[in-house]
Design a protein around this motif. Structure first.
Motif, mmCIF file in Angstrom:
data_model
loop_
_atom_site.group_PDB
_atom_site.id
_atom_site.type_symbol
_atom_site.label_atom_id
_atom_site.label_comp_id
_atom_site.label_asym_id
_atom_site.label_seq_id
_atom_site.Cartn_x
_atom_site.Cartn_y
_atom_site.Cartn_z
ATOM 1 N N GLY A 1 0.813 -1.209 0.000
ATOM 2 C CA GLY A 1 0.000 0.000 0.000
ATOM 3 C C GLY A 1 0.846 1.259 0.000
ATOM 4 N N MET A 2 1.914 1.267 0.791
ATOM 5 C CA MET A 2 2.784 2.442 0.865
ATOM 6 C C MET A 2 3.476 2.721 -0.462
ATOM 7 N N LEU A 3 3.934 1.668 -1.137
ATOM 8 C CA LEU A 3 4.598 1.847 -2.430
ATOM 9 C C LEU A 3 3.622 2.419 -3.472
ATOM 10 N N ALA A 4 2.403 1.881 -3.490
ATOM 11 C CA ALA A 4 1.398 2.394 -4.425
ATOM 12 C C ALA A 4 1.000 3.823 -4.066
ATOM 13 N N HIS A 5 0.887 4.104 -2.777
ATOM 14 C CA HIS A 5 0.557 5.444 -2.296
ATOM 15 C C HIS A 5 1.638 6.442 -2.730
ATOM 16 N N ALA A 6 2.907 6.056 -2.553
ATOM 17 C CA ALA A 6 4.010 6.934 -2.944
ATOM 18 C C ALA A 6 4.018 7.178 -4.454
ATOM 19 N N ALA A 7 3.760 6.109 -5.231
ATOM 20 C CA ALA A 7 3.714 6.251 -6.693
ATOM 21 C C ALA A 7 2.583 7.184 -7.120
ATOM 22 N N LEU A 8 1.480 7.138 -6.404
ATOM 23 C CA LEU A 8 0.346 8.004 -6.701
ATOM 24 C C LEU A 8 0.644 9.458 -6.358
ATOM 25 N N LEU A 9 1.305 9.674 -5.227
ATOM 26 C CA LEU A 9 1.519 11.029 -4.726
ATOM 27 C C LEU A 9 2.667 11.753 -5.425
ATOM 28 N N ILE B 1 1.439 13.407 4.754
ATOM 29 C CA ILE B 1 1.463 13.176 6.193
ATOM 30 C C ILE B 1 0.919 11.790 6.526
ATOM 31 N N SER B 2 -0.161 11.405 5.872
ATOM 32 C CA SER B 2 -0.730 10.078 6.137
ATOM 33 C C SER B 2 0.233 8.970 5.720
ATOM 34 N N LEU B 3 1.009 9.207 4.643
ATOM 35 C CA LEU B 3 2.004 8.223 4.211
ATOM 36 C C LEU B 3 3.140 8.120 5.221
ATOM 37 N N PHE B 4 3.626 9.264 5.695
ATOM 38 C CA PHE B 4 4.653 9.264 6.731
ATOM 39 C C PHE B 4 4.128 8.611 8.011
ATOM 40 N N PHE B 5 2.875 8.891 8.337
ATOM 41 C CA PHE B 5 2.235 8.316 9.525
ATOM 42 C C PHE B 5 2.326 6.796 9.475
ATOM 43 N N LEU B 6 2.002 6.236 8.320
ATOM 44 C CA LEU B 6 2.038 4.786 8.158
ATOM 45 C C LEU B 6 3.473 4.271 8.179
ATOM 46 N N PHE B 7 4.391 5.007 7.561
ATOM 47 C CA PHE B 7 5.791 4.596 7.546
ATOM 48 C C PHE B 7 6.342 4.467 8.961
ATOM 49 N N PHE B 8 6.079 5.459 9.792
ATOM 50 C CA PHE B 8 6.608 5.416 11.154
ATOM 51 C C PHE B 8 5.891 4.363 12.000
ATOM 52 N N TYR B 9 4.619 4.114 11.712
ATOM 53 C CA TYR B 9 3.929 3.010 12.403
ATOM 54 C C TYR B 9 4.634 1.684 12.102
ATOM 55 N N ALA C 1 -4.173 6.349 6.729
ATOM 56 C CA ALA C 1 -3.463 6.436 5.451
ATOM 57 C C ALA C 1 -4.445 6.433 4.283
ATOM 58 N N PHE C 2 -5.485 5.618 4.383
ATOM 59 C CA PHE C 2 -6.486 5.553 3.312
ATOM 60 C C PHE C 2 -7.226 6.882 3.164
ATOM 61 N N VAL C 3 -7.633 7.457 4.277
ATOM 62 C CA VAL C 3 -8.364 8.736 4.233
ATOM 63 C C VAL C 3 -7.467 9.845 3.683
ATOM 64 N N GLY C 4 -6.225 9.918 4.195
ATOM 65 C CA GLY C 4 -5.303 10.952 3.724
ATOM 66 C C GLY C 4 -5.007 10.818 2.240
ATOM 67 N N MET C 5 -4.792 9.590 1.789
ATOM 68 C CA MET C 5 -4.520 9.356 0.373
ATOM 69 C C MET C 5 -5.718 9.747 -0.482
ATOM 70 N N ALA D 1 8.490 15.190 11.141
ATOM 71 C CA ALA D 1 8.304 15.507 12.557
ATOM 72 C C ALA D 1 6.825 15.609 12.903
ATOM 73 N N TYR D 2 6.077 16.262 12.023
ATOM 74 C CA TYR D 2 4.639 16.411 12.256
ATOM 75 C C TYR D 2 3.969 15.040 12.347
ATOM 76 N N CYS D 3 4.359 14.138 11.481
ATOM 77 C CA CYS D 3 3.746 12.800 11.474
ATOM 78 C C CYS D 3 4.049 12.022 12.742
ATOM 79 N N VAL D 4 5.320 12.027 13.160
ATOM 80 C CA VAL D 4 5.682 11.293 14.373
ATOM 81 C C VAL D 4 4.965 11.883 15.592
ATOM 82 N N LEU D 5 4.889 13.200 15.656
ATOM 83 C CA LEU D 5 4.225 13.831 16.795
ATOM 84 C C LEU D 5 2.714 13.652 16.724
#
Length: 263
Positions: free
Chosen positions: A41-49, A70-78, A98-102, A132-136
């Motif tokens: 999902g993250m790879l497809a999300h990145a390709a889309l964005l 931000i939603s992609l970074f959120f998922l990455f750090f999770y 991540a789905f909503v943000g995408m 930083a925003y995503c991690v926080l």
């Protein structure tokens, strides 16, 4: 574009449904299955964005692109934190976020002046600010879960949903401070680069954003210091995390909303 959106959507929805089913049925969550689906999902999300941000006319960080990033970074750090902490169950929130943000980034459109001739230092400032925003943001969600757990333990409720479904309270607190420390370091570097490479705060309408970001940075720093020197934890730590992030959100998202959609 549509194919990448469909692949990422299917992966995120599948993870959300799988974790929800596992939690309600009291089944063990397969970490390997969870992480593989999220990686797809993250790879497809990145390709889309990517083409939305890196345009022919320059970098396009409009509000909707930022929310998607931000939603992609959120998922990455999770995924990163889940490699060494028992937090796989928190994917019940990470995947839908991540789905909503995408989706917002895919369908949303906002007027924006692309950034051209951006220096490497300024690019690093922007990317680290988002990280930083995503991690926080994750730390704030963690703080909300922590408060729910503390409330159930304090009131000795019979049906302890949050206590039973989430990792132990000690693990949740340790993860909270892991997130705050990582976010604080990233925010410190981002602010430092911003002061070096941003030439005119007033002309670029980011003076108020800087003020709120610095206030948030100070509050997060105070919390880390209090935890180290005085053992601050529990409800106090959760509340300070929430308050500090509100300041950061006002400066970060609030300013973009007003400048791009209101003004």
């Amino acid at each position: 574009m549509l194919l990448a959106f469909m692949i990422a959507s299917a992966a995120y929805i599948a993870v959300g449904i799988y974790i929800a089913w596992s939690l309600t049925a009291n089944r063990m969550i397969r970490k390997d299955v969870n992480l593989v689906l999220l990686l797809i999902g993250m790879l497809a999300h990145a390709a889309l964005l990517y083409p939305y941000i890196f345009t022919l006319y320059g970098l396009n960080f409009n509000l909707f692109n930022v929310l998607s990033l931000i939603s992609l970074f959120f998922l990455f750090f999770y995924v990163l934190f889940s490699l060494y902490r028992p937090i796989v169950s928190l994917g019940i929130l990470a995947a839908p976020t991540a789905f909503v943000g995408m989706t917002i980034g895919y369908i949303g459109r906002a007027p924006y002046q692309p950034m051209t001739d951006v220096s490497v230092g300024l690019e690093a400032h922007i990317i680290l600010s988002f990280a930083a925003y995503c991690v926080l943001l994750m730390a704030t969600v963690q703080a909300l879960f922590l408060r729910l757990q503390i409330r159930e333990l304090k009131h000795k409720t019979m049906h302890r949903f949050w206590v039973n479904k989430l990792p132990p309270l000690q693990s949740m607190e340790s993860l909270l401070f892991d997130m705050i420390l990582v976010g604080f370091i990233l925010l410190s570097i981002a602010l430092g680069l911003g002061f070096i490479y941003v030439e005119d705060l007033l002309a670029q309408h980011i003076a108020h954003k800087t003020v709120f970001s610095v206030l948030s940075w100070l509050l997060f720093g105070l919390l880390l210091l209090g935890n180290w020197r005085a053992g601050w934890r529990g409800k106090r730590a959760a509340n300070m995390t929430i308050y500090a992030f509100i300041l950061l959100a006002i400066g970060f998202v609030g300013s973009k909303f007003v400048l791009e959609l209101v003004l």
